[in-house]
Design an enzyme around this catalytic site. Sequence first.
Site, short mmCIF file in Angstrom:
data_model
loop_
_atom_site.label_atom_id
_atom_site.label_comp_id
_atom_site.label_asym_id
_atom_site.label_seq_id
_atom_site.Cartn_x
_atom_site.Cartn_y
_atom_site.Cartn_z
N TYR A 67 6.30 5.10 -5.90
CA TYR A 67 6.75 3.71 -5.83
C TYR A 67 7.72 3.56 -4.67
CZ TYR A 67 9.21 -0.59 -7.04
OH TYR A 67 9.77 -1.84 -7.00
N GLU B 101 7.45 -4.66 -1.68
CA GLU B 101 7.21 -3.69 -2.75
C GLU B 101 5.81 -3.10 -2.62
OE1 GLU B 101 6.53 -5.07 -6.81
OE2 GLU B 101 8.10 -3.71 -7.48
#
Length: 434
Positions: free
Chosen positions: A155, A243
């Site tokens: 991530y 993101e």
Amino acid sequence: MASPVAFAVQAGKLLREQALRPRLLAVRSQAGHLTSRRWLNLQEYQSKKLMSEHGVRVQRFFVASTANEALEAAKRLNAKEIVLKAQILAGGRGKGVFNSGLKGGVHLTKDPNVVGQLAKQMIGYNLTTKQTPKEGVKVNKVMVAEALNISRETYLAILMDRSHNGPVIVGSPQGGVDIEEVAASSPELIFKEPIDIFEGIKDNQAQRMAENLGFLGPLKNQAADQIKKLYHLFLKIDATQVEVNPFGETPEGQVVCFDAKINFDDNAEFRQKDIFAMDDKSENEPIENEAARYDLKYIGLDGNIACFVNGAGLAMATCDIIFLNGGKPANFLDLGGGVKEAQVYQAFKLLTSDPKVEAILVNIFGGIVNCAIIANGITKACRELELKVPLVVRLEGTNVQEAQNILKNSGLPITSAVDLEDAAKKAVASVAKK
Ligand code: GDP
Ligand code: MN
């Protein structure tokens, strides 16, 4: 340089918008509403286009609006395997469900014909995920991309963080999944790298993050390079958040951004015209778009008293005081500063088009706004729209006396209020009587 007055108006507008945004969102979520988006949002395919233009590695892809286009795109890609992805602004698509019955907003297949069949069950249907309203969000486009094998999912996000007064890179070797879950169950697997916005990202910072994400050997340099490129993109496009989940690695040894979500600083619109021109408003509530056309800010809530206000502070105060008096706001319409009579009319039209609305509370403090203009707008709207619901008006400030006279002499059933409390009480009472 603009005139001092124009400058003050502009500064006031900026302040108001900044203040309004988080606070009204808070109100909305308090009121049990999902955050709906009034601000620039790009679909994954648009974000990935920006990324690839900045040297960030994404898969080859096409966008399709019909099943046939999706089929053609799949053939044209000429890839060993294809990944078909529904384009909506919410995350969690992989585990989502369509109202066509199809499960999963992300599908892998080797057969272009299957891409066509799946796209048929996606386009035009609603996809419900953990992040959408219950009824889901309609899918208008799908992304048809070359699928790659993923050996590891991490991530990565870059965001403007208030507590660091600047950008922070957040990463976890535990990617692909819900990052909030990782943060809750294994906080030690979340790594943060604050960046000094004046000095920019340092090599050792990018390297450290790559290492924390678990990239080894030559992959570490590659990941660090991608992180730096993402940071440069973040700055250049005035993003508030980039993101990437998953930020993955392939068995062939490539670091790839498999997903993308970018948020933007709306105060930077003036210098990001190309990006803002891509704004996909199709998921906004139509009424919010309609309000924006007249330079009005509309926020829907779930009560029955429509609030017509100017300014964030007054919006919050009005909301609070309605709650305190046992009522519930149906929406907010913020007039802003340099109001014209026609805007007041449009505002009323919008407010009354909401079937939930059982009363209207006007609460205007005329500082920049001239109360007489508001009063004229109100009376005109009442007559032309044949207003059916009770209207309570509290005006204060510039030219208020003339405004009161206009309302009084109009012969319309308008209830005047002397102050905010009085206005809220009268509005709540008018709804209770029904
Ligand atoms: P989200 O569910 O909305 O976050 O959509 P993603 O784009 O993140 O896709 C969901 C999941 O599908 C990812 O976490 C991956 O595990 C998987 N996925 C997406 N693209 C590919 C791909 O090209 N190859 C493989 N093998 N898996 C993929
Ligand atoms: Mn994802």
